[in-house]
Design an enzyme around this catalytic site. Sequence first.
Site, mmCIF file in Angstrom:
data_model
loop_
_atom_site.group_PDB
_atom_site.id
_atom_site.type_symbol
_atom_site.label_atom_id
_atom_site.label_comp_id
_atom_site.label_asym_id
_atom_site.label_seq_id
_atom_site.Cartn_x
_atom_site.Cartn_y
_atom_site.Cartn_z
ATOM 1 C CG ASP A 411 -1.818 1.208 1.240
ATOM 2 O OD1 ASP A 411 -1.844 2.255 0.548
ATOM 3 O OD2 ASP A 411 -3.101 1.001 2.081
ATOM 4 C CG HIS A 412 3.067 3.845 -3.251
ATOM 5 N ND1 HIS A 412 4.123 4.525 -2.539
ATOM 6 C CD2 HIS A 412 3.499 3.569 -4.682
ATOM 7 C CE1 HIS A 412 5.106 4.465 -3.379
ATOM 8 N NE2 HIS A 412 4.786 3.883 -4.454
ATOM 9 N NE ARG A 413 -3.962 3.791 1.329
ATOM 10 C CZ ARG A 413 -5.242 3.233 1.839
ATOM 11 N NH1 ARG A 413 -6.403 4.118 2.065
ATOM 12 N NH2 ARG A 413 -5.537 1.954 2.160
ATOM 13 C CB CYS A 415 6.097 2.652 3.383
ATOM 14 S SG CYS A 415 5.971 1.220 2.222
#
Length: 441
Positions: A411-413, A415
């Site tokens: 999940d790019h949110r 890290c």
Amino acid sequence: MPQVLEFKLPDLGEGLTEAEIVRWLVAVGDVVAVDQPVVEVETAKAMVEVPCPYGGVVTARFGEEGTELPVGAPLITVAVGSSTVPQDHPVADEAPSSESASGSGNVLVGYGTEHSRPARRRRIRPSATAPAPVAPVAAVAVAPVPVAPVAVGPVAVISPLVRKLARDNGLDLRALNGSGPEGLILRADVEAALRAPEPAAQPPATGAPLSAAGERIPLKGLRGAVAEKLSRSRREIPDATCWVDADATELMAARAAMNTAGGPKISVLALLARICTAALARHPELNSRVDLEANEIVRLSSVHLGFAAQTDRGLMVPVVKDAQAMSAEALSAEFGRLTELARAGKLAPSDLTGGTFTLNNYGVFGVDGSTPIINHPEAAMLGVGRIIDKPWVHGGELAVRKVVQLSLTFDHRVCDGGTAGGFLRYVADCVESPAVLLRGL
């Protein structure tokens, strides 16, 4: 007169709102004991045997096998204190206690385990001698049932003979108005309904469009739950995937050495899980979830490790709780236990929820790589492809080595790519040289 109690489909927990009837364990007319399983249902999480908190004679069942019922819908009705129960069945010896009226409290006996077994059916048989006197029981007034084929609830019938007559002739008792006291349905009512002429069948409508070719499969149960969860993951999580090839020759050699030393065998999955927990300790950002309502990232202290297990019901993800505190040997044993329960359909909902990170060994399907969908609401998933012999440069020379492809979907949110790449690189380093793992133990 016996008291007819209605048992409704209980709340099975974990946010489940419906269940599908798989198999009835009792029939109308059977005598059931308190907490005896009466029906086997399938939820989106597991197969469950549901026990009845009342003891007495089954007077009605609601729903055929394959029917999906919402939580709170009637399952069965039980006549408690029935004078037709044989003397060797103690359920009719006295009026129902307050415990019987409100339920035994053991809503799911043997839930998710192999310890619960359906009791043998006990049919009502006429006794050679008169039954012992029964303490009087206050009768429950049953209102007449209006003529409505879809009505649900207790049917105003006491006599099993009347029920059998209706069942043998395919007559729905809920469609009758009883002529007896308080709307009680009598044998004469059933016989009159059987003598009544049937309405003429409606001819099929002409000009109706034909249904599209192909088989239609209801999206419900486990398949429906998977579809909803994956769709939600795609809607909410901006995921990205990175991958790397790793030389697993040393890892396989280390496993072989462990297994030749005696004791329980250790699986490759257990070694990879042990590497995962060590990597998550270095990169805790990936053991987290996003709280959209609070607009916060929640980092979790315990690693509850989910792993993909293929079963006859479909793909399931059992969860190993507190995996960070377990050795490779303990992880291997827990993976084996949960996999057997999953294939037998005996997992409890608690075994399938609460995961914080997932390990997906899709190499068992003979494939090298994948970009899986994150198991919502987790933040990452490590994928492992098949381990096969490939040409590899080792020690400055070309050699045949055991190579595996590793992928991390995150999940790019929670890290950036640097954290995800650092996690995956550490996992690959431990696979290529298991001694790296010893530094942090």
